[in-house]
Write an enzyme that holds these catalytic residues in place. Structure first.
Site, PDB file in Angstrom:
ATOM      1  N   CYS A 187       0.815  -1.213   0.000  1.00  0.00           N
ATOM      2  CA  CYS A 187       0.000   0.000   0.000  1.00  0.00           C
ATOM      3  C   CYS A 187       0.841   1.251   0.000  1.00  0.00           C
ATOM      4  O   CYS A 187       2.072   1.206   0.016  1.00  0.00           O
ATOM      5  CB  CYS A 187      -0.840   0.025   1.271  1.00  0.00           C
ATOM      6  SG  CYS A 187      -1.622  -1.537   1.613  1.00  0.00           S
ATOM      7  N   GLY A 201      -1.619   1.595  -4.779  1.00  0.00           N
ATOM      8  CA  GLY A 201      -2.801   0.823  -4.415  1.00  0.00           C
ATOM      9  C   GLY A 201      -4.054   1.418  -4.993  1.00  0.00           C
ATOM     10  O   GLY A 201      -4.304   2.613  -4.831  1.00  0.00           O
ATOM     11  N   ASN A 244       1.887  -0.475   5.466  1.00  0.00           N
ATOM     12  CA  ASN A 244       2.339  -1.003   4.178  1.00  0.00           C
ATOM     13  C   ASN A 244       3.364  -2.090   4.461  1.00  0.00           C
ATOM     14  O   ASN A 244       4.359  -1.825   5.126  1.00  0.00           O
ATOM     15  CB  ASN A 244       2.984   0.131   3.362  1.00  0.00           C
ATOM     16  CG  ASN A 244       3.719  -0.359   2.129  1.00  0.00           C
ATOM     17  OD1 ASN A 244       4.740   0.196   1.748  1.00  0.00           O
ATOM     18  ND2 ASN A 244       3.221  -1.390   1.495  1.00  0.00           N
ATOM     19  N   GLY A 245       3.116  -3.289   3.955  1.00  0.00           N
ATOM     20  CA  GLY A 245       4.089  -4.355   4.149  1.00  0.00           C
ATOM     21  C   GLY A 245       3.420  -5.681   4.406  1.00  0.00           C
ATOM     22  O   GLY A 245       2.254  -5.884   4.075  1.00  0.00           O
ATOM     23  N   CYS A 249      13.702  -3.200  -0.437  1.00  0.00           N
ATOM     24  CA  CYS A 249      13.044  -4.006  -1.493  1.00  0.00           C
ATOM     25  C   CYS A 249      13.519  -3.561  -2.880  1.00  0.00           C
ATOM     26  O   CYS A 249      13.334  -2.414  -3.283  1.00  0.00           O
ATOM     27  CB  CYS A 249      11.534  -3.822  -1.377  1.00  0.00           C
ATOM     28  SG  CYS A 249      10.636  -4.481  -2.789  1.00  0.00           S
ATOM     29  N   TYR A 305       9.857  -1.666 -10.190  1.00  0.00           N
ATOM     30  CA  TYR A 305       8.477  -1.532 -10.642  1.00  0.00           C
ATOM     31  C   TYR A 305       7.580  -0.668  -9.764  1.00  0.00           C
ATOM     32  O   TYR A 305       6.824   0.159 -10.269  1.00  0.00           O
ATOM     33  CB  TYR A 305       7.848  -2.932 -10.742  1.00  0.00           C
ATOM     34  CG  TYR A 305       6.351  -2.915 -10.977  1.00  0.00           C
ATOM     35  CD1 TYR A 305       5.829  -2.680 -12.246  1.00  0.00           C
ATOM     36  CD2 TYR A 305       5.456  -3.097  -9.924  1.00  0.00           C
ATOM     37  CE1 TYR A 305       4.457  -2.642 -12.460  1.00  0.00           C
ATOM     38  CE2 TYR A 305       4.087  -3.060 -10.136  1.00  0.00           C
ATOM     39  CZ  TYR A 305       3.599  -2.838 -11.405  1.00  0.00           C
ATOM     40  OH  TYR A 305       2.244  -2.795 -11.613  1.00  0.00           O
ATOM     41  N   SER A 341       5.216   0.961 -17.742  1.00  0.00           N
ATOM     42  CA  SER A 341       6.217   0.360 -16.859  1.00  0.00           C
ATOM     43  C   SER A 341       7.614   0.269 -17.484  1.00  0.00           C
ATOM     44  O   SER A 341       8.614   0.267 -16.775  1.00  0.00           O
ATOM     45  CB  SER A 341       5.746  -1.023 -16.409  1.00  0.00           C
ATOM     46  OG  SER A 341       5.342  -1.784 -17.532  1.00  0.00           O
ATOM     47  N   ASP A 373      10.537  -3.903 -21.107  1.00  0.00           N
ATOM     48  CA  ASP A 373       9.606  -3.806 -19.977  1.00  0.00           C
ATOM     49  C   ASP A 373      10.394  -4.001 -18.681  1.00  0.00           C
ATOM     50  O   ASP A 373      11.567  -4.370 -18.694  1.00  0.00           O
ATOM     51  CB  ASP A 373       8.475  -4.837 -20.100  1.00  0.00           C
ATOM     52  CG  ASP A 373       7.245  -4.433 -19.275  1.00  0.00           C
ATOM     53  OD1 ASP A 373       7.254  -3.357 -18.655  1.00  0.00           O
ATOM     54  OD2 ASP A 373       6.271  -5.220 -19.242  1.00  0.00           O
ATOM     55  N   ASP A 374       9.700  -3.750 -17.557  1.00  0.00           N
ATOM     56  CA  ASP A 374      10.397  -3.850 -16.276  1.00  0.00           C
ATOM     57  C   ASP A 374      10.546  -5.292 -15.809  1.00  0.00           C
ATOM     58  O   ASP A 374      11.559  -5.657 -15.234  1.00  0.00           O
ATOM     59  CB  ASP A 374       9.636  -3.054 -15.202  1.00  0.00           C
ATOM     60  CG  ASP A 374       8.273  -3.652 -14.925  1.00  0.00           C
ATOM     61  OD1 ASP A 374       7.457  -3.741 -15.854  1.00  0.00           O
ATOM     62  OD2 ASP A 374       8.026  -4.071 -13.780  1.00  0.00           O
ATOM     63  N   CYS A 420       7.240 -13.324  -3.245  1.00  0.00           N
ATOM     64  CA  CYS A 420       7.581 -12.272  -2.284  1.00  0.00           C
ATOM     65  C   CYS A 420       6.786 -12.505  -1.006  1.00  0.00           C
ATOM     66  O   CYS A 420       5.567 -12.654  -1.069  1.00  0.00           O
ATOM     67  CB  CYS A 420       7.242 -10.898  -2.856  1.00  0.00           C
ATOM     68  SG  CYS A 420       7.551  -9.581  -1.652  1.00  0.00           S
ATOM     69  N   CYS A 436      16.805  -6.374  -0.425  1.00  0.00           N
ATOM     70  CA  CYS A 436      16.068  -7.640  -0.402  1.00  0.00           C
ATOM     71  C   CYS A 436      15.874  -8.046  -1.851  1.00  0.00           C
ATOM     72  O   CYS A 436      15.212  -7.354  -2.615  1.00  0.00           O
ATOM     73  CB  CYS A 436      14.704  -7.490   0.282  1.00  0.00           C
ATOM     74  SG  CYS A 436      13.728  -9.025   0.139  1.00  0.00           S
ATOM     75  N   CYS A 490      12.832 -12.231  -4.365  1.00  0.00           N
ATOM     76  CA  CYS A 490      12.068 -12.685  -5.540  1.00  0.00           C
ATOM     77  C   CYS A 490      12.983 -13.055  -6.706  1.00  0.00           C
ATOM     78  O   CYS A 490      12.578 -13.762  -7.619  1.00  0.00           O
ATOM     79  CB  CYS A 490      11.059 -11.613  -5.954  1.00  0.00           C
ATOM     80  SG  CYS A 490      11.799 -10.019  -6.381  1.00  0.00           S
TER      81      CYS A 490
HETATM   82  P1  AMP Z   1       2.952 -10.754 -16.360  1.00  0.00           P
HETATM   83  O1  AMP Z   1       2.006 -10.350 -17.430  1.00  0.00           O
HETATM   84  O2  AMP Z   1       2.283 -11.642 -15.335  1.00  0.00           O
HETATM   85  O3  AMP Z   1       4.245 -11.323 -16.828  1.00  0.00           O
HETATM   86  O4  AMP Z   1       3.314  -9.424 -15.542  1.00  0.00           O
HETATM   87  C1  AMP Z   1       4.270  -8.526 -16.025  1.00  0.00           C
HETATM   88  C2  AMP Z   1       3.687  -7.153 -16.129  1.00  0.00           C
HETATM   89  O5  AMP Z   1       3.039  -6.801 -14.906  1.00  0.00           O
HETATM   90  C3  AMP Z   1       4.762  -6.135 -16.369  1.00  0.00           C
HETATM   91  O6  AMP Z   1       4.362  -5.291 -17.432  1.00  0.00           O
HETATM   92  C4  AMP Z   1       4.895  -5.360 -15.071  1.00  0.00           C
HETATM   93  O7  AMP Z   1       4.973  -3.977 -15.317  1.00  0.00           O
HETATM   94  C5  AMP Z   1       3.647  -5.687 -14.294  1.00  0.00           C
HETATM   95  N1  AMP Z   1       3.940  -6.091 -12.905  1.00  0.00           N
HETATM   96  C6  AMP Z   1       5.060  -6.620 -12.400  1.00  0.00           C
HETATM   97  N2  AMP Z   1       4.942  -6.877 -11.091  1.00  0.00           N
HETATM   98  C7  AMP Z   1       3.712  -6.495 -10.732  1.00  0.00           C
HETATM   99  C8  AMP Z   1       2.998  -6.493  -9.498  1.00  0.00           C
HETATM  100  N3  AMP Z   1       3.546  -6.924  -8.379  1.00  0.00           N
HETATM  101  N4  AMP Z   1       1.739  -6.013  -9.523  1.00  0.00           N
HETATM  102  C9  AMP Z   1       1.195  -5.565 -10.661  1.00  0.00           C
HETATM  103  N5  AMP Z   1       1.816  -5.545 -11.844  1.00  0.00           N
HETATM  104  C10 AMP Z   1       3.058  -6.002 -11.896  1.00  0.00           C
END
Ligand code: AMP
Length: 476
Positions: free
Chosen positions: A10, A39, A113-114, A249, A255, A296, A358-359, A395, A446, A449
């Site tokens: 959060c 959130g 948050n946590g 973290c 992200y 992202s 992407d991230d 996580c 940390c 993951c």
């Molecule tokens: P996926 O489609 O399941 O591979 O999720 C990857 C996408 O979800 C990426 O574009 C990230 O930006 C986003 N993402 C990564 N981690 C999270 C998270 N914890 N909650 C929501 N979105 C996430």
């Protein structure tokens, strides 16, 4: 019935005015707006007016919940706020925050948050003492622990000191108790929490963007294991615990946090640009265009473009009125959400060799869908570059990451994932490249993951020895 333990990922904020006649409700509201990315499931504000605490909270976005009439119901010089992340667990108003508890001197409001790794054990102990729980959130465990200590210790600072000895896990917490705001952060500093000020207010918030939004100045971070007490706009610092090796973290930098936030002294934007640049060094490719998965992947893609000198070009357009993909539970809904969310810009794609940045890849859904969109729009080659190493483990510290079974990299090699998402090549930043970009030594992060090695003991998982060293409790 199996109880779903809800994790609290959060955004939190506390605002305290120097002037007892000022109203901080709007400041808390604006700060929550700035923290909305942390959130989207529910939001709430509690304000103390010198006599009583008033709270307004509901399911939905800050903009959906609060209109003028609702904000005008809240008046007073001290307040806290909370935005709650969507999880696959229970999504109900009972789990929304701030959580309130009545005690002899009035009402206390708490926002967290946590994720406490020992929440289940603490809850059992408290239930055995006759405490009744109304929610499935860790925050209620904190509330009961705090109340129990407050009733025996009297002094709020002593109560926080006592509960920090009992809580294990990631926690950044704000408490509204009378005209005082208490903020505290777990001994490893896993979740962020910072302090700032304006001419008239002191602020404690998950991210510095909340302070920027209030036109404030960032004072610094609440240190791992530190508690701050804010009253009448004055702040007092108490170091409750000391730990040689914090564990911030890593996913906040990848992200979760906003790129314009400064976390533990590091601007997230700079870390993401450097990750992109390091990715370009580690996984170069002949290409016509570097393009991000919006939003992202944007900062990483800019970093990749700057280092590689390959043209930066938008190939995908995001519908900005759709929340994060993960908001929608269930795989089928998630896939629909990706299509609702994104469209292609065909002339930028057709006949081109594309580097898509992407991230992260969690389940693989987003990358697979987007790579497919690029092929359909006529891409000649698609090379995927990812700003995090493969996510191989769940996580336990408060990010809703998916279970091990759902994590594609937990059971497939990079080549296997490359085949599933249908790309010509796939490259993830290395652990070294990531740590170098963030600029914090890996022992102080940390990376559970990414490595399956955690800073705290979790049954069935490996533990990072340096971080697991016993926390020292400081007496003032
Ligand atoms: P996926 O489609 O399941 O591979 O999720 C990857 C996408 O979800 C990426 O574009 C990230 O930006 C986003 N993402 C990564 N981690 C999270 C998270 N914890 N909650 C929501 N979105 C996430």
């Amino acid at each position: 019935m199996v109880e779903v333990q809800v994790h609290d990922m959060c955004g939190i904020v506390g605002v305290c005015s120097k002037d007892p006649c000022r109203n901080v409700a709007r400041s808390v509201y604006y700060a929550l707006y700035a923290l909305q990315h942390r959130g989207q499931e529910s939001a709430g504000i509690s304000i103390y007016d010198g006599k009583i605490v008033r709270t307004e909270k509901a399911m939905g976005l800050v903009s959906e919940i609060f209109d003028n009439a609702r904000i005008n119901k809240l008046t007073g010089p001290t307040g806290i706020g909370h935005v709650r992340y969507s999880t696959t667990g229970e999504s109900t108003i009972t789990n929304s925050q701030p959580l309130l508890v009545r005690y002899k001197d009035g009402v206390i409001a708490i926002a967290h948050n946590g994720n406490l790794v020992n929440a289940g054990k603490l809850k059992e102990e408290l239930e055995a003492m006759g405490r009744v729980f109304h929610t499935t959130s860790d925050t209620e465990v904190i509330v009961h622990l705090f109340m129990k200590e407050l009733l025996s210790q009297q002094e709020p600072a002593e109560a926080v000191r006592a509960i920090m000895r009992k809580m294990v896990g990631a926690y950044s917490v704000v408490v509204l108790i009378g005209d005082t705001i208490i903020g505290f952060r777990d001994p490893l500093g896993i979740k962020p929490l910072c302090i700032g000020k304006t001419d008239t207010e002191m602020i404690v918030a998950s991210e510095s963007v909340a302070i920027d939004t209030l036109n404030g100045e960032l004072i610094g971070d609440v240190k791992p294991g530190e508690m701050v007490m804010i009253k009448n706009g004055e702040i007092r610092y108490h170091q409750i615990t000391h730990h040689q090796c914090p564990a911030h973290c890593v996913f906040e930098y990848i992200y979760f946090a906003r790129p314009d936030s400064i976390l533990d002294g590091k601007l997230v934007y700079e870390a993401r640009i450097k990750i992109g640049a390091n990715l370009a060094d580690e996984y170069p490719s002949e290409a016509d265009t570097v393009t991000p998965v919006p939003d992202s992947g944007i900062t990483f893609a800019i970093g990749y473009h700057q280092r590689s000198d390959i043209k930066y070009c938008e190939c995908l357009m995001k519908n900005r009125y759709i929340g994060r993909t993960f908001i929608m539970p269930g795989q089928e809904m998630r896939e629909t959400a990706v299509r609702l969310k994104m469209n292609t810009i065909r002339p930028n794609i057709e006949g081109n060799r594309i580097i898509l940045v992407d991230d992260s890849i969690v389940r693989g859904t987003t990358s697979r869908r987007i790579v497919d969109m690029l092929w359909r729009a006529g891409a000649k080659e698609v090379h995927v570059r990812i700003g995090s190493p493969p996510i191989v483990a769940p996580c336990y510290m408060g990010i809703n990451m998916a279970t091990r079974e759902e994590l594609i990299a937990a059971y497939k090699t990079v080549a296997g994932v490359e085949a599933v998402i249908g790309a010509d090549s796939l490259g993830h930043i290395s652990h070294e490249g990531l740590v170098d970009a963030i600029g914090i030594p890996k022992e102080r992060l940390c990376m559970g993951c990414l490595t399956g090695v955690y800073p705290l003991e979790i049954p069935g998982e490996k533990c990072h020895l340096a971080q697991a060293k016993i926390t020292e409790y400081i007496r003032e």
